[in-house]
Design a protein around this motif. Structure first.
Motif, PDB file in Angstrom:
ATOM      1  N   GLN A 149      -1.807   3.387 -10.377  1.00 42.17           N
ATOM      2  CA  GLN A 149      -1.968   2.193 -11.210  1.00 42.17           C
ATOM      3  C   GLN A 149      -1.353   0.972 -10.529  1.00 42.17           C
ATOM      4  OE1 GLN A 149      -0.174   3.437 -14.906  1.00 42.17           O
ATOM      5  NE2 GLN A 149      -2.084   4.286 -15.693  1.00 42.17           N
ATOM      6  N   GLU A 169      -6.212  -5.347  -6.351  1.00 42.66           N
ATOM      7  CA  GLU A 169      -6.936  -6.363  -7.113  1.00 42.66           C
ATOM      8  C   GLU A 169      -6.358  -7.747  -6.848  1.00 42.66           C
ATOM      9  OE1 GLU A 169      -6.637  -4.983 -11.103  1.00 42.66           O
ATOM     10  OE2 GLU A 169      -8.351  -3.612 -10.944  1.00 42.66           O
ATOM     11  N   SER A 222      -3.421  -2.416  -8.915  1.00 40.59           N
ATOM     12  CA  SER A 222      -3.123  -3.816  -9.251  1.00 40.59           C
ATOM     13  C   SER A 222      -2.843  -4.629  -7.995  1.00 40.59           C
ATOM     14  CB  SER A 222      -1.941  -3.895 -10.214  1.00 40.59           C
ATOM     15  OG  SER A 222      -0.742  -3.490  -9.591  1.00 40.59           O
TER      16      SER A 222
END
Length: 446
Positions: free
Chosen positions: A313, A320, A317
């Motif tokens: 996770q 991104e 991020s």
């Protein structure tokens, strides 16, 4: 059912599970009988279809369903009988099965660790305390007034001045090519606000309405969009209008325009809002201090499957953010391997603290009530004016999203529980010191 433990390594366990063929056959017959009571086949009355016909027609599809149920039931029973608490979903590998024979499978499971929380009375914490001063309230009022100052269009033929608000169009180019986000129409810009990149606003001072200015600037090297960082750009900027700000006096009339009876009421409201903000930041600082001390006082093994999920996770991020051109300055210049190692350690810390807080909550019967969840859901819905019903329906139809809404409520209740038992000393500090401390806590890698 036979269960044999075949491997033990840290928190990992592996079992061989055998479900007898007779059990599978019994479950098959039960399921086919249930099906036979409702299925309609040509030539047979409802509920009167013979078992051999049902097996021939539906045997294979029912068999898959029965095997899945047998694995789920037997694996849950095996863990329940041994008092095992899985950290993540067990991994199942069917090793042997044929119709009429035993079902054999391997079950690999990673367990939650045994956690012994420290004596929280041994913790010493500082609670930062800040009260807004009269000077700070006055400065805040002045900022509010400046932000809400009305403007009027300049009618005389004069050049722009620092403090004017100009209405402009602009189109930016790098190496002669326009770039995404580099153009706007009827943009209102206060000269001297430092809203734009360095040098942009300065070149618009001393110009008249109706003129077009070629603004030449260089994007900062640390600019968020990496495709523009450090590059020279030229903006074509037509100045369409010049507006000047009208003076504002913070008096009773201004207070009434803002919805208050008088200046005293306005000052009180602003002061209370500032103190709420200070209290929120102080609580964040206290929580960070507590988590750091909990991490330092608890060292137990954590399930690597949970760490993998948390790291994935975090890494998602980061990737991104990279695509958006948002680079974390704390990891610039480091190799991919170094960055992954650093964030894997962060993931492990998060998992360890999460498991600790969860265990403290379990041992002390700390729960989040439905009323508390409903309040949080209402607050979340209010963030989307006009779409409140859609937000509420989304959360109610997606249990995993509702769980994410519940999680921080549970965490805060556990933190409050621990803080109540710790030795907490109030430490008065200035608002500037509190803001600096908050900025340090909000650093990306934290």
């Amino acid at each position: 059912m036979q269960v044999t433990e075949i491997s033990t390594e840290g928190l990992k366990r592996e079992f061989k599970v055998v479900v007898a063929a007779t059990d599978i056959e019994s479950q098959m017959n039960t399921r086919l009988e249930e099906l036979g009571r409702t299925v309609a086949l040509p030539g047979f009355r409802p509920g009167k279809v013979p078992m051999p016909v049902l097996k021939k027609r539906f045997g294979q599809s029912v068999l898959g369903e029965v095997i899945e149920r047998a694995v789920n039931d037997s694996s849950s029973q095996a863990m329940g009988e041994r008092g095992l608490r899985p950290a993540v979903q067990p991994k199942i590998e069917i090793t042997s099965f044929a119709e009429g024979s035993n079902l054999e499978y391997k079950m690999a499971v990673e367990l939650l660790p045994d956690i012994k929380p420290m004596n929280f009375a041994d913790l010493s914490l500082d609670r930062l305390k800040v009260e807004a001063s009269d000077t700070e309230i006055t400065e805040a009022l002045d900022r509010i007034a400046a932000h809400n100052r009305r403007t009027e269009k300049v009618t005389e033929d004069r050049p722009t001045e620092k403090g004017d608000v100009v209405v402009i169009d602009f189109t930016g180019r790098v190496d002669g090519q326009e770039f995404p986000g580099g153009a706007a129409k009827d943009y209102q810009l206060e000269l001297g606000s430092n809203e734009m990149i360095p040098g942009f606003e300065d070149q618009l001072i001393g110009k008249k309405a109706g003129s077009t200015v070629e603004v030449k600037v260089t994007f900062p090297k640390e600019y968020g969009a990496t495709n523009l960082a450090g590059k020279d750009a030229v903006f074509t900027v037509p100045i369409k209008e010049i507006h000047k700000k009208l003076p504002v006096v913070v008096d009773d009339a201004y207070a009434k325009a803002m919805g208050f009876d008088d200046v005293a009421g306005l000052r009180k409201s602003v002061g209370e809002q500032m103190n709420r903000d200070f209290a929120r930041r102080a609580r964040g600082r206290l929580k960070r201090q507590l988590l750091d001390k909990l991490a330092a006082n608890h060292d137990f093994g954590v399930p690597q499957g949970m760490v993998d999920i948390e790291f994935d996770q975090i890494w998602k991020s980061i990737e991104e953010a990279r695509k958006r051109g948002d680079n974390d300055p704390t990891i610039s210049g480091k190799s991919e391997e170094e960055i992954k190692k650093e964030f894997r350690e962060i993931a492990e810390r998060r998992v360890r603290l999460g498991l600790l807080l969860s265990e403290v909550g379990r041992l002390n019967n700390i729960e989040v009530t439905q009323e508390e969840v409903n309040r949080a859901l209402i607050e979340e819905a209010r963030r989307y004016p006009g779409q409140e019903r859609k937000v509420v329906d989304f959360y109610r139809n997606h249990p995993e999203a509702l769980a994410q809404l519940r999680a921080p409520l549970f965490e805060d209740k556990v933190v409050d529980f621990i803080v109540e038992m710790a030795k907490v000393t109030e430490k008065p500090i200035s608002s500037a010191e509190l803001l600096r401390a908050s900025e340090e806590d909000e650093a990306p890698a934290a």
